[in-house]
Design an enzyme around this catalytic site. Sequence first.
Site, PDB file in Angstrom:
ATOM      1  CB  ILE A 159      12.019  26.307   1.253  1.00 43.60           C
ATOM      2  CG1 ILE A 159      11.300  26.438  -0.100  1.00 43.60           C
ATOM      3  CG2 ILE A 159      13.136  27.349   1.371  1.00 43.60           C
ATOM      4  CD1 ILE A 159      10.508  27.724  -0.301  1.00 43.60           C
ATOM      5  NE  ARG A 235       4.445  35.388   1.067  1.00 42.57           N
ATOM      6  CZ  ARG A 235       5.135  34.831   0.068  1.00 42.57           C
ATOM      7  NH1 ARG A 235       6.463  34.824   0.106  1.00 42.57           N
ATOM      8  NH2 ARG A 235       4.514  34.321  -0.975  1.00 42.57           N
ATOM      9  CD  GLU A 264       7.813  41.716   0.655  1.00 43.55           C
ATOM     10  OE1 GLU A 264       7.533  41.541  -0.548  1.00 43.55           O
ATOM     11  OE2 GLU A 264       8.315  40.847   1.370  1.00 43.55           O
ATOM     12  CG  HIS A 282       9.853  38.890  -1.967  1.00 42.09           C
ATOM     13  ND1 HIS A 282       8.643  39.046  -1.339  1.00 42.09           N
ATOM     14  CD2 HIS A 282       9.977  37.555  -2.206  1.00 42.09           C
ATOM     15  CE1 HIS A 282       8.041  37.874  -1.206  1.00 42.09           C
ATOM     16  NE2 HIS A 282       8.842  36.953  -1.725  1.00 42.09           N
ATOM     17  N   GLY A 284      13.937  35.628  -3.341  1.00 41.22           N
ATOM     18  CA  GLY A 284      14.041  34.190  -3.071  1.00 41.22           C
ATOM     19  C   GLY A 284      14.033  33.303  -4.313  1.00 41.22           C
TER      20      GLY A 284
HETATM   21  C1  DGY Z   1       6.865  32.626  -3.251  1.00 44.30           C
HETATM   22  O1  DGY Z   1       6.850  31.878  -4.237  1.00 44.30           O
HETATM   23  O2  DGY Z   1       6.036  32.520  -2.356  1.00 44.30           O
HETATM   24  C2  DGY Z   1       7.951  33.643  -3.180  1.00 44.30           C
HETATM   25  O3  DGY Z   1       7.837  34.503  -2.139  1.00 44.30           O
HETATM   26  C3  DGY Z   1       8.110  34.389  -4.480  1.00 44.30           C
HETATM   27  O4  DGY Z   1       8.660  33.514  -5.356  1.00 44.30           O
END
Ligand code: DGY
Length: 319
Positions: A159, A235, A264, A282, A284
């Site tokens: 990522i 996170r 969370e 959250h 993402g």
């Molecule tokens: C993950 O995949 O770890 C994300 O936080 C949720 O898709």
Amino acid sequence: MSVPVVAVTRQIPSPGIAPLEEAGFVVRYREVDAACPADELTELAAPAAGLFCLLSERVDAALLDAAPNLRIVANMAVGYDNIDVAACVERGVMVTNTPDVLTDATADLTWALLLAAARRIGEGERLTRTGRWSGWRPGELLGTGLGGKTLGIFGMGKIGSAVARRAVGFEMDVIYHNRRPVPGATAGYVSLEELLTRSDVIVLNAPSTPETRHVIDAAALATMKPTALLVNTARGPLVDEAALVAALQGGVIAGAGLDVYEAEPVIHPGLLELDNVVLAPHLGSATHEARAAMVQLACDNLVAVLSGQQPLTPVISLR
Ligand code: DGY
């Protein structure tokens, strides 16, 4: 031979449990759009050979002991800090996650938050929605240009690398810090201290581990530029939220974009009151494409392991 039972802890998007039913499993589907409480999870998983879970469920030694037939825990997330992997390994239970398929979605969301924080989109939206906008003004809600600025990436995995690739179009200089330098990375490796002091925008893309907990604390924030922005799509525990609130209140840094939180779904009340932070719930990996691929990959892992094959995306080898 008896048909394997697979427990699915909460409602999941399309394709849902179809791949598990097609594989002939007995599916115990808790079709509820909410996190599964621990006692319900224990009851649900007790007879299961496979567990399809999400980051909202905690898989620990007690749960594993209550599910003696379990052979695989398939997490529908790339992060797996909700799972006690050591306890799984001890019991010979395979753990899988869903990497790759959500990389682009999460990198896009990182940029969405980065741009929203830099260009004060949240403040602008609140202004227009509440009818307080009185027309164009040359000095209104001035933000930060990104061209020529330095983007600092903490965590240069898939990522982080995708975030770096997107920076090319914005003509930013990219530096990164990682446990170790990444061969072939297009950005420059720097120490954490240099990342903090040099970056105009810092994005966090590392997993939550004891080593990364509170990597952004009061001391780290104090070394950042007063004009800097912080973006966290990794996170919550990477950031000391109370310290961030104090830093945003006191002008220690200029702003932030957050998709994840320490506890969370509870969000530090101080964050809710601040204008210089953009808050997302959250999101993402929240695209139709990524979520469908995550469901499919978690199912494929379950099918592979329960039919005696190697999983596609194990988080650790059991051998
Ligand atoms: C993950 O995949 O770890 C994300 O936080 C949720 O898709």
